[in-house]
Design a protein around this motif. Structure first.
Motif, mmCIF file in Angstrom:
data_model
loop_
_atom_site.group_PDB
_atom_site.id
_atom_site.type_symbol
_atom_site.label_atom_id
_atom_site.label_comp_id
_atom_site.label_asym_id
_atom_site.label_seq_id
_atom_site.Cartn_x
_atom_site.Cartn_y
_atom_site.Cartn_z
ATOM 1 N N TYR A 214 0.852 -1.198 0.000
ATOM 2 C CA TYR A 214 0.000 0.000 0.000
ATOM 3 C C TYR A 214 0.883 1.242 0.000
ATOM 4 O O TYR A 214 1.880 1.304 0.712
ATOM 5 C CB TYR A 214 -0.902 0.026 1.249
ATOM 6 N N SER A 215 0.488 2.250 -0.787
ATOM 7 C CA SER A 215 1.250 3.504 -0.852
ATOM 8 C C SER A 215 1.133 4.276 0.456
ATOM 9 O O SER A 215 0.045 4.359 1.037
ATOM 10 C CB SER A 215 0.710 4.391 -1.970
ATOM 11 N N LEU A 216 2.240 4.861 0.876
ATOM 12 C CA LEU A 216 2.207 5.749 2.038
ATOM 13 C C LEU A 216 1.594 7.076 1.596
ATOM 14 O O LEU A 216 1.992 7.627 0.566
ATOM 15 C CB LEU A 216 3.623 5.980 2.577
ATOM 16 N N MET A 217 0.613 7.558 2.336
ATOM 17 C CA MET A 217 -0.079 8.758 1.889
ATOM 18 C C MET A 217 0.100 9.961 2.805
ATOM 19 O O MET A 217 -0.401 11.041 2.514
ATOM 20 C CB MET A 217 -1.558 8.467 1.697
ATOM 21 N N GLY A 218 0.865 9.782 3.872
ATOM 22 C CA GLY A 218 1.112 10.927 4.757
ATOM 23 C C GLY A 218 2.200 11.806 4.169
ATOM 24 O O GLY A 218 2.794 11.505 3.142
ATOM 25 N N SER A 219 2.466 12.910 4.843
ATOM 26 C CA SER A 219 3.540 13.786 4.397
ATOM 27 C C SER A 219 4.887 13.161 4.727
ATOM 28 O O SER A 219 5.096 12.719 5.856
ATOM 29 C CB SER A 219 3.425 15.139 5.083
#
Lengths: 198, 321
Positions: free
Chosen positions: B59-64
């Motif tokens: 899963y892609s990391l979506m946080g900053s």
């Protein structure tokens, strides 16, 4: 075509027509022949979206061949320095989809590539073909001066006068080969000068 | 330990429903330290212990990337998939201890670009959440075009509009809004790089149009995680260990190899990175290649397989490891 020696030494290909809407050709002297050879393999109407910028050699040859391709624009310049402002302007206003084709001497290819890199074109996506003289553009690593059209090995720096070994070590940023003093230990030692890059 | 897949012990710190299909998960390190730094576009592989089965999904990391106190991922529920996303939705609750891989980036920004043009479809928005956060922090020049089925399924569209205003353009299928792709691609300044993440059809469409409009392939980046497809069960022999194992319907070949106690290398588990590429020693049957890594010639030769997404139907299959 130049042989590969060390990893930074540029290797050139053969111009081939790319998909796209706008095609910008920059060539000098016999580089014109790379364009007309490619034209034979280009799809119909290819040059309707093409601009050719050409620096003829001292003999003034090949202009008629390029004009016969009927590009949308044809522009002649006496030197690379004189076409530079126009080239920068063209690239500043250009959009993705413009393809770049460089043909001729290494000095011309390298300098045009340098400007195009700054405009954001990846060097691997430019079409290049080396034609004509093997003369090199050389940077003296000591005084940093650039000497154009170096044909001998060793070569004299036009700025500081040192006798330089012209290395295959190439800088894409400077569009120049590196020249290193060949007799730093003993200046009286003068190796024979040969025509190495005719 | 597998190449590039060093593990992190984490605890689920929050679970937030985003809309009817998507849930967001937050992870923190169990020891309270900061998580490893990452760059926009990176993913982690999440290990899901579901009874006696272990699934590993990327899963892609979506946080900053500027905040590594926690990692966040968003999972779209797939009711007809192999069950990984359903497990995440049903069984993962705050406080659960989980194991995830270190971040790996197969979809990074080319920071030489003069401008970044991003195209997202559906849940393909997640890597761009991190990429836009990274670029906004550096004053980067970007523009994001996001297509979704309906406004309510426009995951994080409101967040993005709030953060970046007119740099975000939304398109809703139910309102027949379509990206005017040819116009968009033809009006980008020289030096623009293109990034696309979404369904395979969208990626193919965008890559095709970009190529024919003269975009060099070096300026076109894409990410597609093909989830492993279920299929008929089959047996496989691993030549190095001499083990013969069964790959069941809902299991990928890579998962079956791992379940047998072999620790093969992997990075993306989606058929794109090439890390798990394996040599075929012999076979009698036919391959179902689902990867984007091997060439068509490799596929025809029957000499190589990507065990993360590809399957086999037939009497016998012997792999090198």
């Amino acid at each position: 075509m130049a042989a590969k020696s060390i990893i930074s030494r540029p290797v050139y290909g053969t111009l081939s027509p790319q998909p796209g809407k706008h095609h910008l050709f920059i060539a000098d002297a016999e580089g014109a022949l790379a364009i007309s050879d490619m034209a034979a393999r280009a799809p119909a109407g290819f040059f309707e979206g093409a601009e050719i910028v050409f620096i003829a050699g001292p003999d003034g040859k090949h202009v008629a061949e390029l004009e016969a391709l009927k590009p949308a624009q044809f522009h002649q310049a006496p030197s690379f320095a004189s076409l530079l402002p126009r080239l920068k302007q063209t690239l500043t206003n250009a959009h993705m989809g413009l393809r770049l084709y460089l043909g001729g001497t290494e000095g011309l290819i390298g300098q045009a590539m340098q400007v195009a890199l700054e405009a954001g074109i990846d060097h691997t996506s430019m079409q290049t073909e080396h034609r004509g003289s093997l003369a090199r553009r050389m940077q003296c690593v000591h005084c940093k001066g650039i000497t154009e059209n170096v044909t001998t090995q060793p070569a004299t720096c036009a700025h500081c006068g040192l006798l330089l070994l012209v290395r295959d070590h190439y800088s894409r940023r400077l569009a120049a080969f590196q020249g290193v003093c060949i007799n730093a230990e003993d200046r009286s030692e003068i190796p024979p000068m040969e025509e190495a890059f005719p | 330990m597998s190449t590039g897949t060093t593990k992190l012990d984490v605890v689920v710190s929050d679970v937030v429903p985003v809309n009817e299909l998507v849930t967001r998960f937050h992870f923190r390190r169990r020891d309270g330290d900061l998580l490893p730094t990452f760059s926009g576009g990176a993913h982690v592989v999440v290990e899901m212990r579901d009874g006696d089965r272990t699934r590993l999904n990327p899963y892609s990391l979506m946080g900053s990337p500027l905040d590594t106190r926690e990692y966040t991922i968003s999972v779209r529920r797939d009711d007809v998939g192999r069950g990984g996303s359903l497990f995440m939705h049903r069984s993962v609750k705050p406080g659960l201890e989980m194991v995830i891989s270190y971040p790996v980036n197969l979809f990074s920004l080319d920071l030489r670009a003069k401008k970044h043009l991003m195209l997202a479809g559906g849940i393909g928005i997640t890597p761009f959440m991190a990429q836009t956060a990274q670029l906004a922090g550096e004053g980067g020049n970007f523009e994001l075009h996001y297509t979704c089925r309906t406004a309510s399924l426009g995951t994080y569209a409101d967040v993005l509009r709030e953060r970046y205003d007119r740099r975000i353009r939304l398109y809703h299928d139910d309102r027949e809004e379509r990206i005017d792709l040819d116009r968009l691609l033809s009006t980008q300044p020289l030096g623009t790089h293109l990034y696309v993440c979404g369904p395979a059809g969208m990626i193919n469409w965008v890559r095709d149009r970009a190529a024919s409009l003269g975009w060099p392939s070096e300026a076109v980046h894409f990410e597609h995680f093909a989830a492993p497809q279920p299929g008929l069960p089959f047996d496989v022999t691993l030549a190095v260990t001499g083990k013969t194992i069964r790959v069941d319907e809902q299991q990928s070949l890579l998962e079956a190899i791992e379940a047998a106690g072999v620790d093969p290398p992997y990075l993306c588990r989606g058929g794109v990175c090439g890390q798990c590429e394996t040599n075929v020693i012999s076979y009698d049957g036919k391959f179902i290649h689902n990867d984007h890594w091997l060439s068509e010639e490799d596929h025809r030769s029957g000499c190589k397989i990507m065990p993360c997404v590809s399957r086999f139907e037939g009497r016998s299959l012997v792999l090198e490891r």
